[in-house]
Design a protein around this motif. Structure first.
Motif, PDB file in Angstrom:
ATOM      1  N   GLN A 145       0.784  -1.238  -0.065  1.00 19.04           N
ATOM      2  CA  GLN A 145      -0.078  -0.017  -0.028  1.00 19.04           C
ATOM      3  C   GLN A 145       1.022   1.143   0.089  1.00 19.04           C
ATOM      4  O   GLN A 145       0.624   2.129  -0.664  1.00 19.04           O
ATOM      5  N   ALA A 169       2.108   1.527  -3.528  1.00 18.66           N
ATOM      6  CA  ALA A 169       0.987   2.172  -4.455  1.00 18.66           C
ATOM      7  C   ALA A 169       0.801   3.731  -4.138  1.00 18.66           C
ATOM      8  O   ALA A 169       0.582   4.128  -5.098  1.00 18.66           O
ATOM      9  N   LEU A 170       0.575   3.983  -2.877  1.00 20.88           N
ATOM     10  CA  LEU A 170       0.547   5.612  -2.481  1.00 20.88           C
ATOM     11  C   LEU A 170       1.493   6.396  -3.131  1.00 20.88           C
ATOM     12  O   LEU A 170       1.111   7.741  -3.502  1.00 20.88           O
ATOM     13  N   ARG A 193       1.126   6.486  -6.786  1.00 25.46           N
ATOM     14  CA  ARG A 193      -0.257   7.439  -7.180  1.00 25.46           C
ATOM     15  C   ARG A 193       0.453   8.895  -6.927  1.00 25.46           C
ATOM     16  O   ARG A 193      -0.055   9.989  -7.793  1.00 25.46           O
ATOM     17  N   LEU A 217       4.416  -0.169 -10.649  1.00 24.40           N
ATOM     18  CA  LEU A 217       3.872  -0.918  -9.229  1.00 24.40           C
ATOM     19  C   LEU A 217       4.327  -2.479  -9.197  1.00 24.40           C
ATOM     20  O   LEU A 217       5.218  -2.950  -8.130  1.00 24.40           O
ATOM     21  N   ARG A 226      -8.565   6.809  -7.635  1.00 25.15           N
ATOM     22  CA  ARG A 226      -7.910   5.641  -7.051  1.00 25.15           C
ATOM     23  C   ARG A 226      -6.792   6.049  -6.077  1.00 25.15           C
ATOM     24  O   ARG A 226      -6.449   5.156  -5.097  1.00 25.15           O
ATOM     25  N   TYR A 227      -6.142   7.227  -5.875  1.00 24.48           N
ATOM     26  CA  TYR A 227      -5.358   7.561  -4.663  1.00 24.48           C
ATOM     27  C   TYR A 227      -6.296   7.286  -3.491  1.00 24.48           C
ATOM     28  O   TYR A 227      -5.863   7.044  -2.374  1.00 24.48           O
ATOM     29  N   ASP A 267      -6.954   3.960  -2.457  1.00 24.96           N
ATOM     30  CA  ASP A 267      -5.762   3.380  -1.857  1.00 24.96           C
ATOM     31  C   ASP A 267      -5.528   3.636  -0.737  1.00 24.96           C
ATOM     32  O   ASP A 267      -5.270   2.952   0.484  1.00 24.96           O
ATOM     33  N   PHE A 296      -8.087   1.694   1.511  1.00 24.54           N
ATOM     34  CA  PHE A 296      -7.681   0.254   1.669  1.00 24.54           C
ATOM     35  C   PHE A 296      -6.598   0.344   2.691  1.00 24.54           C
ATOM     36  O   PHE A 296      -6.752  -0.565   3.644  1.00 24.54           O
ATOM     37  N   PHE A 297      -5.928   1.421   2.545  1.00 26.78           N
ATOM     38  CA  PHE A 297      -4.488   1.551   3.613  1.00 26.78           C
ATOM     39  C   PHE A 297      -5.125   1.763   4.883  1.00 26.78           C
ATOM     40  O   PHE A 297      -4.508   0.781   5.934  1.00 26.78           O
TER      41      PHE A 297
END
Length: 136
Positions: free
Chosen positions: A12, A15-16, A19, A49, A113-114, A117, A120-121
């Motif tokens: 995560q 991914a962040l 992003r 990623l 999407r950010y 994410d 999700f985090f």
């Protein structure tokens, strides 16, 4: 214990970070929409990623160190994305390749999407916190 938590949250985090980097690139494209000869840039998020997570597991690029005291780099902040120029669907007289409709669409998509994410985090951290709490 801390390194296990860090490993659990590494995906995560990467991914962040990617992003956020993509957001900066897209912002730069939008800001330079009227700059003559500016070439719109972007990178393939999925490929980057995958490359960042491969370097996390040891299968990717490693930094060369000349001393045992050097710090190791891990995470998306240590991996620069491979930038690509975007091919315009319609050319402009001033050589600029920024197409505002496409840039705004990518910017909005990346923003949503950010935010997802981040959610999700947050959910992952909440779940781990609940798992670590003792029952009362």
């Amino acid at each position: 214990m801390i390194d296990k938590l860090n490993n659990a949250l590494q995906f995560q985090q990467q991914a962040l970070a990617l992003r956020a980097q993509r957001h900066e690139v897209l912002s730069g494209n939008i800001a330079n929409a009227d700059t003559p000869n500016y070439k719109a840039r972007d990178f393939n998020f999925a490929a980057e990623l995958k490359r960042a997570t491969a370097s996390q597991s040891g299968g990717g690029l490693q930094l060369a160190t000349t001393s045992h005291g050097h710090l190791t780099s891990n995470g998306a902040n240590g991996v620069a994305p491979q930038m690509q120029y975007r091919a315009p669907s319609q050319s402009r007289m001033d050589g600029n390749t920024v197409e505002m409709d496409i840039e705004r669409t990518h910017f909005l998509d990346n923003s949503l999407r950010y935010q997802a994410d981040i959610q999700f985090f947050d959910d992952r951290i909440t779940g781990m916190r609940k798992a670590m709490q003792s029952e009362r």
